[in-house]
Design a protein around this motif. Structure first.
Motif, PDB file in Angstrom:
ATOM      1  N   GLU A  19       5.801   5.198  -6.847  1.00  0.00           N
ATOM      2  CA  GLU A  19       6.514   4.908  -5.606  1.00  0.00           C
ATOM      3  C   GLU A  19       6.176   3.516  -5.098  1.00  0.00           C
ATOM      4  N   GLY A  20       4.912   3.134  -5.193  1.00  0.00           N
ATOM      5  CA  GLY A  20       4.509   1.789  -4.795  1.00  0.00           C
ATOM      6  C   GLY A  20       5.166   0.718  -5.632  1.00  0.00           C
ATOM      7  N   VAL A  21       5.326   0.982  -6.931  1.00  0.00           N
ATOM      8  CA  VAL A  21       5.988   0.025  -7.825  1.00  0.00           C
ATOM      9  C   VAL A  21       7.445  -0.169  -7.411  1.00  0.00           C
ATOM     10  N   PHE A  22       8.175   0.916  -7.201  1.00  0.00           N
ATOM     11  CA  PHE A  22       9.593   0.798  -6.850  1.00  0.00           C
ATOM     12  C   PHE A  22       9.791   0.186  -5.468  1.00  0.00           C
ATOM     13  N   LYS A  23       8.978   0.592  -4.498  1.00  0.00           N
ATOM     14  CA  LYS A  23       9.089   0.007  -3.160  1.00  0.00           C
ATOM     15  C   LYS A  23       8.727  -1.480  -3.183  1.00  0.00           C
ATOM     16  N   GLY A  24       7.639  -1.812  -3.899  1.00  0.00           N
ATOM     17  CA  GLY A  24       7.219  -3.201  -3.987  1.00  0.00           C
ATOM     18  C   GLY A  24       8.257  -4.056  -4.685  1.00  0.00           C
ATOM     19  N   PHE A  25       8.841  -3.541  -5.756  1.00  0.00           N
ATOM     20  CA  PHE A  25       9.889  -4.262  -6.482  1.00  0.00           C
ATOM     21  C   PHE A  25      11.079  -4.525  -5.568  1.00  0.00           C
ATOM     22  N   PRO A  63       0.832  -1.210   0.000  1.00  0.00           N
ATOM     23  CA  PRO A  63       0.000   0.000   0.000  1.00  0.00           C
ATOM     24  C   PRO A  63       0.864   1.256   0.000  1.00  0.00           C
ATOM     25  N   MET A  64       0.470   2.232  -0.774  1.00  0.00           N
ATOM     26  CA  MET A  64       1.105   3.557  -0.765  1.00  0.00           C
ATOM     27  C   MET A  64      -0.031   4.570  -0.811  1.00  0.00           C
ATOM     28  N   ASP A  65      -0.516   4.934   0.394  1.00  0.00           N
ATOM     29  CA  ASP A  65      -1.703   5.775   0.509  1.00  0.00           C
ATOM     30  C   ASP A  65      -2.879   5.125  -0.223  1.00  0.00           C
ATOM     31  N   GLU A  66      -3.456   5.800  -1.231  1.00  0.00           N
ATOM     32  CA  GLU A  66      -4.631   5.230  -1.907  1.00  0.00           C
ATOM     33  C   GLU A  66      -4.242   4.171  -2.941  1.00  0.00           C
ATOM     34  N   VAL A 110       3.931  -6.989 -12.275  1.00  0.00           N
ATOM     35  CA  VAL A 110       3.565  -5.776 -11.531  1.00  0.00           C
ATOM     36  C   VAL A 110       2.142  -5.412 -11.921  1.00  0.00           C
ATOM     37  N   LYS A 111       1.293  -5.236 -10.914  1.00  0.00           N
ATOM     38  CA  LYS A 111      -0.103  -4.882 -11.196  1.00  0.00           C
ATOM     39  C   LYS A 111      -0.577  -3.805 -10.224  1.00  0.00           C
ATOM     40  N   LYS A 112      -1.140  -2.744 -10.789  1.00  0.00           N
ATOM     41  CA  LYS A 112      -1.778  -1.717  -9.969  1.00  0.00           C
ATOM     42  C   LYS A 112      -3.189  -2.209  -9.648  1.00  0.00           C
ATOM     43  N   LEU A 113      -3.448  -2.498  -8.387  1.00  0.00           N
ATOM     44  CA  LEU A 113      -4.788  -2.921  -7.978  1.00  0.00           C
ATOM     45  C   LEU A 113      -5.695  -1.711  -7.816  1.00  0.00           C
ATOM     46  N   TYR A 114      -5.136  -0.640  -7.231  1.00  0.00           N
ATOM     47  CA  TYR A 114      -5.832   0.627  -7.069  1.00  0.00           C
ATOM     48  C   TYR A 114      -4.806   1.735  -7.200  1.00  0.00           C
ATOM     49  N   GLY A 115      -5.280   2.955  -7.393  1.00  0.00           N
ATOM     50  CA  GLY A 115      -4.381   4.092  -7.361  1.00  0.00           C
ATOM     51  C   GLY A 115      -4.780   5.190  -8.317  1.00  0.00           C
ATOM     52  N   LYS A 116      -4.876   6.410  -7.785  1.00  0.00           N
ATOM     53  CA  LYS A 116      -5.207   7.579  -8.600  1.00  0.00           C
ATOM     54  C   LYS A 116      -4.028   8.530  -8.723  1.00  0.00           C
ATOM     55  N   ASN A 117      -3.239   8.631  -7.681  1.00  0.00           N
ATOM     56  CA  ASN A 117      -2.109   9.551  -7.668  1.00  0.00           C
ATOM     57  C   ASN A 117      -0.910   8.867  -8.325  1.00  0.00           C
ATOM     58  N   HIS A 146       2.214   8.278  -6.243  1.00  0.00           N
ATOM     59  CA  HIS A 146       2.034   7.165  -5.304  1.00  0.00           C
ATOM     60  C   HIS A 146       2.122   5.818  -6.015  1.00  0.00           C
ATOM     61  N   VAL A 147       1.573   5.723  -7.204  1.00  0.00           N
ATOM     62  CA  VAL A 147       1.636   4.471  -7.967  1.00  0.00           C
ATOM     63  C   VAL A 147       3.089   4.126  -8.291  1.00  0.00           C
TER      64      VAL A 147
END
Length: 196
Positions: A165-171, A97-100, A152-159, A162-163
């Motif tokens: 950042e979530g990709v790099f942190k998750g990776f 999770p990265m915020d929304e 890599v899959k975006k389940l949710y995210g508008k910003n 944040h998306v």
């Protein structure tokens, strides 16, 4: 110590640095692209990788060669630092999770290069000074040179920040799991084929 120095020079980029897979997340990054520096710093911190990365690239053109070539160099550095891959956990995954935003990352040090990237950004969208499409280009270059399978899959995210950042942190977190030594099998290769 699974540590390696790396360098690559072309007509478009001049890259050098050092990677320690068994580090503590210490980093020194300077690629000339501020947003990419930020993402790479997150990558080092959340992966617990010590990483020094310097890139002089043709940013007068755009950031494409800088980001892609850093992906090439880092992917190869991971592959080389792992050597024969004996004892590694091999697989890593996380739903981060990265915020929304909520990002799924799963990977396998399979020896086979494959990227499934399902985290699109709006066309021609900029993340600071970096084209958003370069997130996928970085991962593709990394995957090809590390010889890993990555989903890599975006389940949710508008910003979009944040998306990304979530990709790099998750990776980073998934890589951290995959390269970790499995103490029960530290002298064995995690494959029935006998090769990865």
């Amino acid at each position: 110590m699974r540590k390696i120095d790396f360098a690559r020079k072309t007509g478009e980029t001049d890259i050098c640095g050092c990677l320690n897979l068994d580090g503590s997340g210490v980093y020194q990054i300077n690629t000339g692209c501020g947003f990419f520096d930020h993402m790479t710093e997150l990558f080092a911190k959340h992966g617990n990788f010590d990483l020094t990365l310097r890139c002089d690239g043709d940013l007068r053109v755009d950031g494409h060669h800088t980001v892609e070539d850093c992906g090439i160099v880092l992917g190869k550095a991971f592959k080389d630092a792992l050597g024969d891959k004996k004892g590694i956990s091999r697989y890593g995954s996380i739903i981060l999770p990265m915020d929304e935003a909520l990002i799924l990352v799963a990977l396998d040090f399979s020896g086979r290069s494959y990227l499934n990237f399902d985290a699109d950004f709006p066309d021609e969208y900029k993340l600071g000074d970096m084209d958003a499409e370069l997130v996928e280009e970085f991962l593709l270059a990394f995957v090809r040179n590390a010889e890993i399978t990555l989903h890599v899959k975006k389940l949710y995210g508008k910003n979009n920040h944040h998306v990304a950042e979530g990709v790099f942190k998750g990776f980073a977190r998934a890589l951290r799991q995959a390269v970790a030594i499995d103490e029960k099998n530290k002298d064995k290769l995690p494959s029935t084929k006998g090769v990865l």
